[in-house]
Write a protein that holds these residues in place. Structure first.
Motif, mmCIF file in Angstrom:
data_model
loop_
_atom_site.group_PDB
_atom_site.id
_atom_site.type_symbol
_atom_site.label_atom_id
_atom_site.label_comp_id
_atom_site.label_asym_id
_atom_site.label_seq_id
_atom_site.Cartn_x
_atom_site.Cartn_y
_atom_site.Cartn_z
ATOM 1 N N ARG A 139 0.773 -1.146 0.107
ATOM 2 C CA ARG A 139 -0.058 0.102 0.033
ATOM 3 C C ARG A 139 0.823 1.238 -0.107
ATOM 4 O O ARG A 139 0.615 2.246 -0.778
ATOM 5 C CB ARG A 139 -0.864 0.124 1.333
ATOM 6 C CG ARG A 139 -2.431 0.025 1.031
ATOM 7 C CD ARG A 139 -3.563 0.206 2.077
ATOM 8 N NE ARG A 139 -2.689 -0.334 3.407
ATOM 9 C CZ ARG A 139 -3.465 -0.229 4.506
ATOM 10 N NH1 ARG A 139 -4.432 0.355 4.611
ATOM 11 N NH2 ARG A 139 -3.148 -0.602 5.718
ATOM 12 N N LYS A 148 -6.544 -3.770 4.189
ATOM 13 C CA LYS A 148 -5.506 -3.325 3.502
ATOM 14 C C LYS A 148 -5.651 -3.820 1.945
ATOM 15 O O LYS A 148 -5.103 -2.748 0.998
ATOM 16 C CB LYS A 148 -4.454 -4.505 3.909
ATOM 17 C CG LYS A 148 -2.884 -4.215 3.262
ATOM 18 C CD LYS A 148 -2.151 -5.142 4.131
ATOM 19 C CE LYS A 148 -0.801 -4.333 4.439
ATOM 20 N NZ LYS A 148 0.026 -5.047 4.999
ATOM 21 N N GLY A 181 -7.345 -0.787 0.456
ATOM 22 C CA GLY A 181 -6.380 0.472 0.292
ATOM 23 C C GLY A 181 -5.717 0.174 -1.185
ATOM 24 O O GLY A 181 -5.444 0.986 -1.874
ATOM 25 N N ILE A 182 -5.230 -1.123 -1.248
ATOM 26 C CA ILE A 182 -4.402 -1.529 -2.257
ATOM 27 C C ILE A 182 -5.258 -1.453 -3.789
ATOM 28 O O ILE A 182 -5.003 -0.670 -4.727
ATOM 29 C CB ILE A 182 -3.783 -2.739 -2.483
ATOM 30 C CG1 ILE A 182 -2.638 -2.693 -1.107
ATOM 31 C CG2 ILE A 182 -3.273 -3.265 -3.573
ATOM 32 C CD1 ILE A 182 -2.216 -3.984 -0.739
ATOM 33 N N SER A 224 -6.123 2.459 -4.611
ATOM 34 C CA SER A 224 -5.002 3.075 -5.087
ATOM 35 C C SER A 224 -4.685 2.683 -6.432
ATOM 36 O O SER A 224 -4.725 3.569 -7.420
ATOM 37 C CB SER A 224 -3.700 2.737 -4.170
ATOM 38 O OG SER A 224 -2.581 3.401 -4.628
#
Lengths: 151, 223
Positions: free
Chosen positions: A49, B40, B43-44, B47
């Motif tokens: 991330r 998580k 988020g990845i 993005s």
């Protein structure tokens, strides 16, 4: 594009690369000013991330520098980082930014000259690749190229 | 747990190509545990989608939220304040159940970001294996705790078949023969005689025969 100055984020393990950078400084070694260093407690702290965040916020390249394999202070942190970098490279390829903008290096705290070398290598590699597709300079480059082609 | 795997980013991006603002919803249940759709991964994915769209000059706005479970109306209420008028699509990072619960509850275009694989467990870090066939009537007490329905490629109840070679299944030398495992286990437990019983035809009406199944437990119902 020889005047292109890439922005490179280097995530450096406290136990090796970060100390190596210190050593490189003490040895008055010159390396490109394109590197922005971020200290990690271990390269095993590498988070996909955060790597993506770096690219999203304008990095043209990112590298993680961890200890030599077998020398991790936390035993396997650098091996985990290696796997995550591999996965993040795949993701970057899928997104279209290119996995070759992300690398992992291994060095020890006493390798100051190697740290400077790695910074050189990475800057050279990113310079060759040109600006990241998310960088406004990428568009300008493309437009200039298409104009030149039209002429 | 339900084990799922992320779809390729490009595939998810294609599903929301017309949207300008999406809500990416993670699930804190099984998919968090199998590292496919938790906070998580939300988020990845968010993005990655933003970068992909920025690259194509069609910026995408994302809102990220992970709720405890998407398969429970109680937790779904938490989503209400995030489902605003300007949200063009909802990307659910839950299993197929969660995606459907979100779609049933909100009048929005809901797309799945995961491929739901099976009911299984973690074999080691990063490796999950299938263990339950969800057949509706558990027979594990007859087979030493090894499920022939899902772990035998043919789901046979009086195995092994002729394809069992050196403890491996004929479909792949990497796959264990479930009936070999059952035999070995029963032998260790000294219960081999149990295997001599002829197993009657399984009542598949308790499985997926009669359409979608439902479990009702009246003592805990409120209404």
């Amino acid at each position: 594009m020889s005047d292109f100055q890439p922005k490179i984020v280097a995530f450096c393990c406290y136990y090796c690369a970060y100390s190596a950078a210190d050593l490189a400084g003490s040895m008055r070694l010159q390396y490109p000013p394109n590197i922005r260093m971020v200290e990690l407690p271990c390269s095993g702290k590498t988070d996909i991330r955060v790597v993506l965040e770096a690219f999203e916020n304008g990095a043209d390249g990112v590298y993680v520098a961890g200890c030599l394999e077998g020398d991790c202070h936390f035993l396997k942190g650098n091996i985990m980082a290696k796997r995550r970098i591999k996965q993040a490279k795949k993701l970057l390829d899928e997104i279209g930014i290119g996995g070759d903008r992300l690398e992992m290096f291994n060095l020890s705290g006493s390798m100051g000259p190697r740290f400077a070398e790695v910074a050189e290598e990475m800057t050279e590699q990113i310079r060759k690749l040109g600006p990241s597709p998310l960088n406004p300079a990428y568009k300008e480059k493309k437009e200039t190229a298409s104009k030149e082609e039209a002429q | 747990m339900i084990v799922a795997e992320g779809k390729p980013i490009a595939e998810v991006a294609k599903l929301i190509e017309d949207a300008n603002k999406v809500l990416v919803v993670g699930c804190g249940g099984c998919v968090t545990v199998c590292l496919a759709g938790g906070e998580k991964e939300v988020g990845i994915l968010a993005s990655a989608l933003r970068m992909l769209r920025k690259k194509e000059d069609k910026p995408l706005e994302t809102v990220e939220i992970t709720i405890s479970r998407q398969c429970d109306p109680e937790y779904m209420e938490q989503l209400e304040k995030y489902i605003t008028d300007d949200i063009d699509a909802v990307v659910s990072m839950a299993c197929g159940v969660g995606v459907q619960f979100v779609a049933e509850r909100f009048n929005k275009w809901v797309v799945p970001a995961l491929d739901t694989k099976f009911a299984g467990g973690a074999l080691e870090h990063g490796v999950w294996g299938e263990r339950c066939g969800l057949c509706g009537e558990c027979i594990l007490y007859k087979t030493g705790g090894i499920c022939p329905i899902i772990r035998c490629s043919k789901s046979i109840l009086n195995g092994p078949c002729g394809g069992s070679q050196d403890g491996k299944c004929e479909i792949d030398t990497e796959v264990d023969c479930a009936w070999q495992l059952i035999y070995d286990r029963m032998k260790t437990l000294g219960k081999l005689d149990k295997l001599l019983e002829i197993e009657p035809i399984k009542d598949w009406s308790k499985s997926r025969d009669g359409g979608p199944r439902k479990v009702v437990k009246e003592d805990v119902m409120i209404k």
